[in-house]
Design a protein around this motif. Structure first.
Motif, PDB file in Angstrom:
ATOM      1  N   SER A   1       0.806  -1.265  -0.017  1.00  0.00           N
ATOM      2  CA  SER A   1       0.059  -0.051  -0.048  1.00  0.00           C
ATOM      3  C   SER A   1       1.058   1.294  -0.005  1.00  0.00           C
TER       4      SER A   1
ATOM      5  N   LEU B   1      -1.430  -2.375  -7.185  1.00  0.00           N
ATOM      6  CA  LEU B   1      -2.213  -1.174  -6.880  1.00  0.00           C
ATOM      7  C   LEU B   1      -2.861  -0.804  -8.338  1.00  0.00           C
TER       8      LEU B   1
ATOM      9  N   CYS C   1      -5.529  -6.900   4.070  1.00  0.00           N
ATOM     10  CA  CYS C   1      -5.435  -6.321   2.855  1.00  0.00           C
ATOM     11  C   CYS C   1      -6.332  -4.903   3.094  1.00  0.00           C
TER      12      CYS C   1
ATOM     13  N   TYR D   1      -4.661  -2.587   5.615  1.00  0.00           N
ATOM     14  CA  TYR D   1      -3.554  -1.510   5.181  1.00  0.00           C
ATOM     15  C   TYR D   1      -4.092  -0.770   3.583  1.00  0.00           C
ATOM     16  N   GLN D   2      -5.127  -1.135   2.992  1.00  0.00           N
ATOM     17  CA  GLN D   2      -5.426  -0.428   1.949  1.00  0.00           C
ATOM     18  C   GLN D   2      -5.854   1.055   2.534  1.00  0.00           C
TER      19      GLN D   2
ATOM     20  N   TYR E   1      -3.278   3.333   1.309  1.00  0.00           N
ATOM     21  CA  TYR E   1      -3.341   3.805   0.054  1.00  0.00           C
ATOM     22  C   TYR E   1      -4.476   4.790  -0.120  1.00  0.00           C
TER      23      TYR E   1
END
Length: 176
Positions: free
Chosen positions: A58, A71, A91, A94-95, A98
């Protein structure tokens, strides 16, 4: 503030998390390969390793020496949308990194983005992940600024955000 002494358990956890980062490095940011390496650990340790891999993924968009292919600018939740369900908690958590990056830390937008996730459990992990970033915000902009962020989340998600923020804040500023 005085930093707390790290416990052996915390050091072990951080080491497992670090494996995920290292696997992303040695695989040249190949997320599926990195997750497969994590999967070779004892099942009680896998999730901590996955977290390191997802964190590296990310944030790798800012690393010019090892950018990720995992990504997509046109799919803000990719790769979570294509992975096996066992990976999704880490996922989506931690996304949030992003999402904060691509919105230039537009917290209102990030909380709305997390709200688009159909599975409420995964939705919560996205908000927890956003809350976890508040340790960095407190370090950069002060604890008062960080303290006001979770109030932007709607409904009961303010509490989910706070639940994500507390462990990160304690890890950074812990102690008495």
């Amino acid at each position: 503030p005085k930093k707390a002494q790290k416990s052996q358990n915390q050091i072990f956890t951080e080491c497992l998390h670090g494996f995920g980062h290292a696997f992303m490095f040695i695989t040249e940011s190949d997320l599926p390969k990195s997750l497969a390496y994590c999967d070779r650990l004892d099942p009680i340790y896998e999730e901590r390793c996955w977290g390191g891999a997802f964190m590296e993924n990310s944030t790798s968009s800012t690393n010019i020496d090892h950018p990720t292919q995992w990504l997509k600018t046109d799919d803000k939740f990719y790769p979570c949308t294509i992975l096996d369900s066992r990976y999704l908690k880490q996922c989506y958590f931690y996304q949030a990194n992003y999402l904060l990056k691509i919105t230039n830390r537009d917290w209102k937008r990030v909380f709305a983005d997390c709200g688009e996730i159909k599975d409420l459990g995964q939705h919560d992990y996205c908000i927890l992940g956003a809350g976890a970033q508040l340790a960095s915000v407190s370090n950069e902009q002060g604890v008062t600024t960080a303290a006001n962020v979770c109030a932007i989340a709607k409904d009961n998600y303010t509490y989910v955000c706070i639940e994500g923020a507390i462990p990160s804040l304690f890890a950074r500023y812990g102690g008495d």
